[in-house]
Design an enzyme around this catalytic site. Structure first.
Site, PDB file in Angstrom:
ATOM      1  N   CYS A 128      50.732  19.979 -21.045  1.00 43.49           N
ATOM      2  CA  CYS A 128      50.831  21.384 -20.672  1.00 43.49           C
ATOM      3  C   CYS A 128      51.213  21.517 -19.200  1.00 43.49           C
ATOM      4  O   CYS A 128      50.354  21.413 -18.310  1.00 43.49           O
ATOM      5  CB  CYS A 128      49.494  22.097 -20.939  1.00 43.49           C
ATOM      6  SG  CYS A 128      49.533  23.834 -20.476  1.00 43.49           S
ATOM      7  N   CYS A 131      49.439  24.416 -17.401  1.00 47.03           N
ATOM      8  CA  CYS A 131      48.029  24.204 -17.038  1.00 47.03           C
ATOM      9  C   CYS A 131      47.887  23.190 -15.903  1.00 47.03           C
ATOM     10  O   CYS A 131      47.060  23.365 -15.012  1.00 47.03           O
ATOM     11  CB  CYS A 131      47.223  23.664 -18.223  1.00 47.03           C
ATOM     12  SG  CYS A 131      47.710  24.254 -19.832  1.00 47.03           S
ATOM     13  N   ASP A 132      48.662  22.113 -15.949  1.00 50.38           N
ATOM     14  CA  ASP A 132      48.419  20.968 -15.056  1.00 50.38           C
ATOM     15  C   ASP A 132      49.430  20.828 -13.927  1.00 50.38           C
ATOM     16  O   ASP A 132      49.219  20.011 -13.011  1.00 50.38           O
ATOM     17  CB  ASP A 132      48.423  19.661 -15.876  1.00 50.38           C
ATOM     18  CG  ASP A 132      47.352  19.672 -16.958  1.00 50.38           C
ATOM     19  OD1 ASP A 132      46.323  20.339 -16.749  1.00 50.38           O
ATOM     20  OD2 ASP A 132      47.545  19.032 -17.999  1.00 50.38           O
TER      21      ASP A 132
END
Ligand code: NAP
Length: 299
Positions: A128, A131-132
């Site tokens: 992701c 997200c990261d």
């Protein structure tokens, strides 16, 4: 008893809830994590009508509040079993029953399947970019895949100041032309075409990836701190695989009417066999499935 339990709070499930509530049905949505599913982790959405450009999590929150304001109850829990015949959903601490079920569990990111992937998951290997990505600001990273997700992830990471190596096994991209043009014109993105990942290497965290040239078999290395896998998705049909007919790819094999072979059980969005996997088509499925539930209950 609840009229319909919708399993999955992505665009298909949330739209189904909106239509079901407007049809006068009582609705419970069960969602494991957060609303939106894959949509929530998409950085920018540019093909959802009227929005032009919207962050995935914002569109997810809008859809969730729309469903909630209409009276859909959203329960954040992990479903551990589904009994499609009894229309029952089980959790670690109990179960819920309904007159009908809409299966809208969507799809999850596929694994690359190379040595090092499992070992470095969460230590440089990510599924992701939204997200990261922030953990890799300004660093060298590799994005693996050639579909829309890989193109979007590469652009997102390049936007965070990363030097991005986009590794794809073919010379042509599967993703859309506009995204491809943006990738090709981005000076932070270097294309590594006709290459597969042989291994992800490092110490405590990822340090490099070994690539294999598909034609020559020649091996090369990229020094990267992060590897973002974007090699497609697999339908989340594990909980119903022995109860419903699935296609070879694991999708629920039902048609545009979203009806499965079990009465009162419907499938919507990326979980079912479809010609086009998009937010807008997932929403369309949600509307169709909820309308079919209304007919099933009231007719
Ligand atoms: P996808 O379209 O299935 O693309 C997966 C990519 O990964 C393909 O390029 C494929 O290569 C490659 N691949 C598969 N297995 C591999 C492996 N083991 N090793 C290396 N490469 C591998 O998946 P996606 O990009 O996640 O998108 C999923 C669906 O959501 C698609 O229908 C997509 O259009 C849709 N989506 C749409 C948008 C948008 O419209 N903005 C954004 C995101 C996703 P090949 O091409 O050689 O098969």
């Amino acid at each position: 008893m609840t009229d319909v339990i919708i399993i999955g709070g992505g665009p298909a499930g949330l739209t189904a809830a909106i239509y079901a509530r407007r049809a006068g049905l009582s609705v419970k949505i069960i969602e494991r994590l957060a609303p939106g599913g894959q949509m929530a982790t998409t950085p920018d959405i540019e093909n959802y009508p009227a929005f032009r450009r919207v962050e995935g999590y914002k569109l997810s929150m809008e859809m969730e509040s729309h469903a909630r304001e209409l009276g859909a109850e959203i329960i954040y829990k992990d479903v551990i079993a589904i009994d499609t015949l009894k229309k029952t959903v089980k959790f670690a601490d109990g179960s819920l029953e309904a007159r009908a079920l809409i299966l809208a569990m969507g799809a999850a990111r596929r694994k690359i399947g190379c040595p090092g992937e499992k070992e470095f998951a969460g230590r440089g290997v990510s599924y992701c970019a939204t997200c990261d990505g922030a953990f890799f600001k300004g660093k060298n990273v590799a994005v693996i895949g050639g579909g829309n997700t890989a193109l979007e992830d590469a652009l997102h990471l390049a936007g965070l100041g990363c030097k991005v190596y986009l590794v794809h096994r073919r010379n042509e991209f599967r993703g859309g032309k506009i995204l491809e043009q943006s990738v090709r014109s981005n000076t932070n993105i270097e294309l590594c075409l006709g290459q597969t990942v042989a291994e992800i290497k490092g110490g405590t965290v990822v340090e490099s990836v070994a690539l294999n040239n598909v034609l020559s078999g020649e091996q090369s290395f990229l020094n990267v701190a992060g590897v973002f896998a974007a090699v497609g998705v697999e339908p989340s049909t594990g909980l119903v695989k022995n109860q419903l007919k699935l296609t070879e790819s694991g999708h629920i094999d039902c048609g545009e009417d979203c009806r499965t072979e079990i009465e009162g059980v419907f499938a919507a969005g990326d979980i079912r066999r479809k010609p086009l996997y998009q937010i807008v088509t997932a929403c369309a499925d949600g509307a169709v499935a909820a309308t079919a539930v209304g007919k099933y209950i009231f007719d």
